[in-house]
Scaffold this motif. Structure first.
Motif, PDB file in Angstrom:
ATOM      1  N   ASP A   3      23.058  30.774  65.000  1.00  0.00           N
ATOM      2  CA  ASP A   3      23.912  31.736  65.690  1.00  0.00           C
ATOM      3  C   ASP A   3      22.998  32.758  66.367  1.00  0.00           C
ATOM      4  OD1 ASP A   3      23.008  33.408  63.657  1.00  0.00           O
ATOM      5  OD2 ASP A   3      24.843  33.173  62.466  1.00  0.00           O
ATOM      6  N   GLY A   4      23.513  33.896  66.702  1.00  0.00           N
ATOM      7  CA  GLY A   4      22.702  34.895  67.385  1.00  0.00           C
ATOM      8  C   GLY A   4      21.655  35.542  66.504  1.00  0.00           C
ATOM      9  N   PHE A   5      21.706  35.279  65.212  1.00  0.00           N
ATOM     10  CA  PHE A   5      20.819  35.969  64.281  1.00  0.00           C
ATOM     11  C   PHE A   5      19.741  35.070  63.681  1.00  0.00           C
ATOM     12  CE2 PHE A   5      24.985  38.020  64.241  1.00  0.00           C
ATOM     13  CZ  PHE A   5      24.644  39.318  64.578  1.00  0.00           C
ATOM     14  N   GLY A   6      19.981  33.786  63.632  1.00  0.00           N
ATOM     15  CA  GLY A   6      19.011  32.889  63.024  1.00  0.00           C
ATOM     16  C   GLY A   6      19.655  31.551  62.706  1.00  0.00           C
ATOM     17  N   PHE A   7      19.029  30.808  61.807  1.00  0.00           N
ATOM     18  CA  PHE A   7      19.516  29.487  61.428  1.00  0.00           C
ATOM     19  C   PHE A   7      19.781  29.431  59.928  1.00  0.00           C
ATOM     20  CE2 PHE A   7      17.558  28.646  65.457  1.00  0.00           C
ATOM     21  CZ  PHE A   7      18.341  27.642  66.013  1.00  0.00           C
ATOM     22  N   SER A   8      20.825  28.714  59.568  1.00  0.00           N
ATOM     23  CA  SER A   8      21.143  28.486  58.163  1.00  0.00           C
ATOM     24  C   SER A   8      21.200  26.981  57.906  1.00  0.00           C
ATOM     25  CB  SER A   8      22.488  29.133  57.796  1.00  0.00           C
ATOM     26  OG  SER A   8      23.530  28.609  58.592  1.00  0.00           O
ATOM     27  N   ILE A   9      21.016  26.593  56.655  1.00  0.00           N
ATOM     28  CA  ILE A   9      20.973  25.181  56.291  1.00  0.00           C
ATOM     29  C   ILE A   9      22.375  24.693  55.917  1.00  0.00           C
ATOM     30  CG2 ILE A   9      20.063  23.486  54.660  1.00  0.00           C
ATOM     31  CD1 ILE A   9      17.597  25.275  54.342  1.00  0.00           C
ATOM     32  N   LYS A  10      22.844  23.682  56.645  1.00  0.00           N
ATOM     33  CA  LYS A  10      24.105  23.030  56.288  1.00  0.00           C
ATOM     34  C   LYS A  10      23.858  21.832  55.383  1.00  0.00           C
ATOM     35  CE  LYS A  10      28.314  21.031  58.239  1.00  0.00           C
ATOM     36  NZ  LYS A  10      29.116  20.831  59.466  1.00  0.00           N
ATOM     37  N   ALA A  11      22.779  21.098  55.632  1.00  0.00           N
ATOM     38  CA  ALA A  11      22.402  19.941  54.807  1.00  0.00           C
ATOM     39  C   ALA A  11      20.891  19.788  54.881  1.00  0.00           C
ATOM     40  CB  ALA A  11      23.093  18.679  55.304  1.00  0.00           C
ATOM     41  N   TRP A  12      20.318  19.292  53.787  1.00  0.00           N
ATOM     42  CA  TRP A  12      18.860  19.110  53.765  1.00  0.00           C
ATOM     43  C   TRP A  12      18.517  17.820  53.037  1.00  0.00           C
ATOM     44  CZ3 TRP A  12      15.324  21.994  56.306  1.00  0.00           C
ATOM     45  CH2 TRP A  12      13.971  21.707  56.051  1.00  0.00           C
ATOM     46  N   ASN A  13      17.621  17.046  53.639  1.00  0.00           N
ATOM     47  CA  ASN A  13      17.107  15.817  53.031  1.00  0.00           C
ATOM     48  C   ASN A  13      18.244  14.858  52.679  1.00  0.00           C
ATOM     49  OD1 ASN A  13      15.045  14.092  52.120  1.00  0.00           O
ATOM     50  ND2 ASN A  13      15.270  14.815  50.011  1.00  0.00           N
ATOM     51  N   VAL A  14      19.088  14.583  53.677  1.00  0.00           N
ATOM     52  CA  VAL A  14      20.193  13.656  53.463  1.00  0.00           C
ATOM     53  C   VAL A  14      19.971  12.406  54.307  1.00  0.00           C
ATOM     54  CG1 VAL A  14      21.826  15.509  52.926  1.00  0.00           C
ATOM     55  CG2 VAL A  14      21.641  14.681  55.291  1.00  0.00           C
ATOM     56  N   ALA A  15      20.666  11.331  53.951  1.00  0.00           N
ATOM     57  CA  ALA A  15      20.615  10.107  54.752  1.00  0.00           C
ATOM     58  C   ALA A  15      21.300  10.349  56.095  1.00  0.00           C
ATOM     59  CB  ALA A  15      21.317   8.971  54.007  1.00  0.00           C
ATOM     60  N   PRO A  16      20.825   9.717  57.170  1.00  0.00           N
ATOM     61  CA  PRO A  16      21.440   9.938  58.484  1.00  0.00           C
ATOM     62  C   PRO A  16      22.933   9.656  58.510  1.00  0.00           C
ATOM     63  CG  PRO A  16      19.360   8.764  58.721  1.00  0.00           C
ATOM     64  CD  PRO A  16      19.629   8.851  57.266  1.00  0.00           C
TER      65      PRO A  16
ATOM     66  N   LEU B 245       8.481  27.671  68.288  1.00  0.00           N
ATOM     67  CA  LEU B 245       9.290  26.546  68.727  1.00  0.00           C
ATOM     68  C   LEU B 245      10.763  26.937  68.839  1.00  0.00           C
ATOM     69  CD1 LEU B 245       9.354  23.478  69.390  1.00  0.00           C
ATOM     70  CD2 LEU B 245       9.951  23.129  66.989  1.00  0.00           C
ATOM     71  N   LEU B 246      11.278  27.697  67.885  1.00  0.00           N
ATOM     72  CA  LEU B 246      12.678  28.117  67.942  1.00  0.00           C
ATOM     73  C   LEU B 246      12.960  28.947  69.183  1.00  0.00           C
ATOM     74  CD1 LEU B 246      13.541  29.046  64.243  1.00  0.00           C
ATOM     75  CD2 LEU B 246      14.064  26.932  65.484  1.00  0.00           C
ATOM     76  N   VAL B 247      12.036  29.823  69.537  1.00  0.00           N
ATOM     77  CA  VAL B 247      12.202  30.616  70.763  1.00  0.00           C
ATOM     78  C   VAL B 247      12.296  29.681  71.968  1.00  0.00           C
ATOM     79  CG1 VAL B 247      11.072  32.264  72.303  1.00  0.00           C
ATOM     80  CG2 VAL B 247      11.092  32.678  69.833  1.00  0.00           C
ATOM     81  N   ARG B 248      11.432  28.689  72.014  1.00  0.00           N
ATOM     82  CA  ARG B 248      11.431  27.742  73.126  1.00  0.00           C
ATOM     83  C   ARG B 248      12.730  26.943  73.158  1.00  0.00           C
ATOM     84  NH1 ARG B 248       6.916  22.973  74.393  1.00  0.00           N
ATOM     85  NH2 ARG B 248       7.880  22.308  76.347  1.00  0.00           N
ATOM     86  N   ILE B 249      13.185  26.481  71.994  1.00  0.00           N
ATOM     87  CA  ILE B 249      14.418  25.691  71.931  1.00  0.00           C
ATOM     88  C   ILE B 249      15.605  26.496  72.446  1.00  0.00           C
ATOM     89  CG2 ILE B 249      16.092  24.682  70.321  1.00  0.00           C
ATOM     90  CD1 ILE B 249      13.699  23.652  68.688  1.00  0.00           C
ATOM     91  N   ARG B 250      15.704  27.746  72.025  1.00  0.00           N
ATOM     92  CA  ARG B 250      16.818  28.587  72.480  1.00  0.00           C
ATOM     93  C   ARG B 250      16.756  28.801  73.996  1.00  0.00           C
ATOM     94  NH1 ARG B 250      20.064  30.925  68.765  1.00  0.00           N
ATOM     95  NH2 ARG B 250      19.358  31.202  66.615  1.00  0.00           N
ATOM     96  N   LYS B 251      15.545  28.910  74.533  1.00  0.00           N
ATOM     97  CA  LYS B 251      15.374  29.165  75.962  1.00  0.00           C
ATOM     98  C   LYS B 251      15.724  27.937  76.794  1.00  0.00           C
ATOM     99  CE  LYS B 251      11.817  31.589  77.034  1.00  0.00           C
ATOM    100  NZ  LYS B 251      10.411  32.030  77.297  1.00  0.00           N
TER     101      LYS B 251
ATOM    102  N   LEU C 192      13.466  29.363  55.045  1.00  0.00           N
ATOM    103  CA  LEU C 192      14.910  29.548  55.161  1.00  0.00           C
ATOM    104  C   LEU C 192      15.576  29.828  53.816  1.00  0.00           C
ATOM    105  CD1 LEU C 192      15.704  26.715  57.720  1.00  0.00           C
ATOM    106  CD2 LEU C 192      15.767  29.178  58.150  1.00  0.00           C
ATOM    107  N   GLY C 193      14.760  29.932  52.767  1.00  0.00           N
ATOM    108  CA  GLY C 193      15.284  30.315  51.461  1.00  0.00           C
ATOM    109  C   GLY C 193      15.735  29.168  50.585  1.00  0.00           C
TER     110      GLY C 193
END
Length: 208
Positions: free
Chosen positions: A190-203, A140-146, A170-171
């Motif tokens: 970024d060009g290398f992958g994805f990192s988590i900025k926030a997880w399981n938070v209210a919208p 899915l990530l490959v498709r999203i980037r494309k 993602l660790g």
């Protein structure tokens, strides 16, 4: 690229028996679930985020969540992409059973290992296996980037089982991997992958 992960809203009302719902249980959102989807749309608007596309699993609870968000944010229907890689896990012998019923059969440690530590239960008929779920996420990530510009905002709507394994890949610590109904996560790519900025938070806690 900003990926906003959205867990679908509630599928059980206050008087309903709560059971495990996976790939074979296709429930509609209840009123609370629709309100949770609307809250995601409101959180996006407050943060000034308008997704270029929404990728959603094929079950009704994820499709309906995506539809509500898209309508609120003025996104055309053709910008909603249904992906089987976001279909919830088939929970095998646990499907359509309550926590208490499962505990009575397999014991506390097996269900607690999954819910508290994201340890896959062996011999319970779950499908696909853990590696298969992660392979689907990578596809899915490959498709999203494309299909989206590099700095796009993209929504991904799925279920707790899928997102729990994404967090693990993602660790993120297993204890923090759960995603509540109607909650969101924010990944930055970024060009290398994805990192988590926030997880399981209210919208309402979304921001760039």
């Amino acid at each position: 690229m900003h990926l906003i992960l959205v867990r679908h809203g509630n599928t059980f009302g206050p008087q309903d028996k709560v059971v495990w719902v996976g790939a074979r249980t296709d429930l509609d959102l209840v009123e609370k679930g629709r309100e949770q989807a609307a809250a995601v749309a409101a959180g996006l608007a407050t943060a000034g985020l308008r997704p270029s596309r929404i990728y959603a699993g094929p079950l009704k609870r994820t499709r309906q969540t995506a539809d509500i968000i898209a309508a609120d944010r003025g996104l055309d229907a053709d910008k909603i992409v249904i992906s089987d890689d976001l279909r919830e896990i088939d929970y095998g012998t646990w499907e359509a059973r309550s926590n208490d019923e499962i505990r009575a059969e397999v014991g506390d440690h097996v269900i607690d290992d999954w819910q508290k530590r994201s340890i896959w239960p062996e011999g319970c008929g779950w499908h696909p296996d853990e590696a298969g779920v992660i392979a689907g996420w990578k596809r899915l990530l490959v498709r999203i980037r494309k299909e989206n510009e590099g700095d796009a905002v993209v929504l991904v709507v799925s279920s707790n089982g899928i997102f729990r394994l994404v967090a693990k890949s993602l660790g993120l610590s297993a204890a923090a991997a759960k995603m509540n109904t109607g909650a969101v996560a924010h990944l930055i790519g970024d060009g290398f992958g994805f990192s988590i900025k926030a997880w399981n938070v209210a919208p309402a806690e979304l921001f760039i």
